[in-house]
Structures are given as structure tokens and as C-alpha cells.
Scaffold this motif. Structure first.
Motif, short mmCIF file in Angstrom:
data_model
loop_
_atom_site.label_atom_id
_atom_site.label_comp_id
_atom_site.label_asym_id
_atom_site.label_seq_id
_atom_site.Cartn_x
_atom_site.Cartn_y
_atom_site.Cartn_z
N UNK A 145 0.86 -1.19 0.00
CA UNK A 145 0.00 0.00 0.00
C UNK A 145 0.90 1.23 0.00
N UNK A 146 0.63 2.16 -0.93
CA UNK A 146 1.29 3.46 -0.92
C UNK A 146 0.42 4.42 -0.12
N UNK A 147 0.98 5.05 0.90
CA UNK A 147 0.25 6.00 1.72
C UNK A 147 0.64 7.41 1.34
N UNK A 148 -0.36 8.27 1.14
CA UNK A 148 -0.15 9.66 0.74
C UNK A 148 -0.75 10.56 1.80
N UNK A 149 0.07 11.51 2.30
CA UNK A 149 -0.43 12.48 3.28
C UNK A 149 -1.38 13.44 2.57
N UNK A 150 -2.56 13.65 3.18
CA UNK A 150 -3.57 14.51 2.59
C UNK A 150 -3.59 15.88 3.26
N UNK A 151 -3.72 15.90 4.59
CA UNK A 151 -3.83 17.15 5.32
C UNK A 151 -3.77 16.86 6.82
N UNK A 152 -3.85 17.90 7.62
CA UNK A 152 -3.98 17.74 9.07
C UNK A 152 -5.45 17.49 9.37
N UNK A 153 -5.72 16.73 10.43
CA UNK A 153 -7.11 16.39 10.77
C UNK A 153 -7.96 17.63 10.96
N UNK A 154 -7.43 18.66 11.61
CA UNK A 154 -8.25 19.86 11.88
C UNK A 154 -8.63 20.62 10.62
N UNK A 155 -8.05 20.28 9.48
CA UNK A 155 -8.42 20.91 8.22
C UNK A 155 -9.70 20.33 7.63
N UNK A 156 -10.18 19.23 8.20
CA UNK A 156 -11.46 18.64 7.78
C UNK A 156 -12.44 18.85 8.91
N UNK A 157 -13.42 19.69 8.69
CA UNK A 157 -14.43 19.93 9.72
C UNK A 157 -15.28 18.68 9.92
N UNK A 158 -15.68 18.37 11.15
CA UNK A 158 -16.51 17.18 11.40
C UNK A 158 -17.78 17.20 10.55
N UNK A 159 -18.05 16.06 9.92
CA UNK A 159 -19.24 15.92 9.09
C UNK A 159 -19.09 16.44 7.67
N UNK A 160 -17.87 16.88 7.33
CA UNK A 160 -17.65 17.42 5.99
C UNK A 160 -16.52 16.68 5.30
N UNK A 161 -16.31 17.01 4.03
CA UNK A 161 -15.26 16.37 3.25
C UNK A 161 -14.32 17.38 2.62
N UNK A 162 -13.19 16.88 2.15
CA UNK A 162 -12.23 17.66 1.37
C UNK A 162 -11.83 16.83 0.17
N UNK A 163 -11.34 17.50 -0.85
CA UNK A 163 -10.84 16.81 -2.02
C UNK A 163 -9.32 16.84 -1.99
N UNK A 164 -8.71 15.71 -2.34
CA UNK A 164 -7.25 15.62 -2.38
C UNK A 164 -6.83 14.89 -3.65
N UNK A 165 -5.67 15.25 -4.18
CA UNK A 165 -5.12 14.54 -5.33
C UNK A 165 -4.22 13.45 -4.77
N UNK A 166 -4.56 12.21 -5.05
CA UNK A 166 -3.83 11.04 -4.53
C UNK A 166 -3.44 10.16 -5.72
N UNK A 167 -2.15 10.02 -5.95
CA UNK A 167 -1.65 9.19 -7.05
C UNK A 167 -2.36 9.52 -8.37
N UNK A 168 -2.55 10.82 -8.63
CA UNK A 168 -3.12 11.25 -9.90
C UNK A 168 -4.63 11.22 -10.01
N UNK A 169 -5.32 10.90 -8.93
CA UNK A 169 -6.79 10.88 -8.99
C UNK A 169 -7.36 11.74 -7.87
#
Length: 115
Positions: A1-25
Motif C-alpha cells: 500500500x502506498x500511503x499519501x499524506x492529505x492534510x492535518x485532521x483539523x483541516x477537515x471539519x466534522x461531518x464534511x469532506x475535502x478533495x485531495x489529489x492522490x496518485x493522480x486521482x
């Protein structure tokens, strides 16, 4: 498994989502309570990358995200569309390590994305 850092936890508000580019997707990452979920950001019905902006809800014990466009609901754990069981989104492993959110992509998928 390749693990990619997305963000710090506090950057995602509870109950919401964020978009991240992970391995080109584009991957939608959601924080629900103490749990993290990651699935494709692509709404298969509209072909738009919008699921990270969707509304999180529940149907019984199942947590889902509803697309902000046509409101189709996708199970956060399995990626199954609750409104059309023939449709399923790719899901990814997600973990929290020292306050940082990581998304995992199987090594074979990561190699294909880089090719």
C-alpha cells in the motif's frame, strides 16, 4: 500500500469532506465523528468531481454522502450507491497518524496511475 499524506485532521471539519489529489486521482476524504473515509470524488452519474462537497447523512447504520448535483447517495464504507446498487465508487483506506490524514492506494493501482 502506498500511503499519501492529505492534510492535518483539523483541516477537515466534522461531518464534511475535502478533495485531495492522490496518485493522480481526485479522492474525497470525509471526517465523521472519529472516523475517516476516502472514496472517489467523481460522481458517476454526472461525471463531475464534486462528491467532496456532498452532504453526509445516514440510513439506519449506513453512513453515506449525497452528491450535491443529483443527490445520489453513496455508502462511505463500500462506495455502493444506495439509489442504484449496480453503481459503486472506488474506496480507499484512510488513517490518522500523529494528527495527519493519510490515504492508501494499493501498490498495483499506484503503479498504473504513474504509468
Amino acid at each position: 500500500m502506498n500511503w499519501v499524506r492529505v492534510c492535518r485532521l483539523e483541516e477537515i471539519l466534522p461531518g464534511l469532506g475535502v478533495c485531495a489529489r492522490v496518485e493522480g486521482r481526485q479522492v474525497a476524504v470525509f471526517r465523521v465523528g472519529e472516523r475517516l473515509f476516502a472514496l472517489s470524488n467523481l460522481d458517476p452519474f454526472t461525471r463531475a468531481n464534486v462528491l467532496s462537497r456532498g452532504l453526509v447523512g445516514s440510513k439506519g447504520e449506513r453512513l453515506y454522502v449525497a452528491s450535491p448535483l443529483l443527490k445520489h447517495r453513496f455508502d462511505l464504507e463500500s462506495g455502493e450507491c444506495l439509489d442504484d446498487p449496480n453503481v459503486r465508487l472506488p474506496v480507499y483506506a484512510a488513517k490518522l497518524e500523529e494528527g495527519e490524514v493519510w490515504v492508501g492506494v494499493p501498490v498495483l493501482e499506484a503503479a498504473r496511475a504513474g504509468a
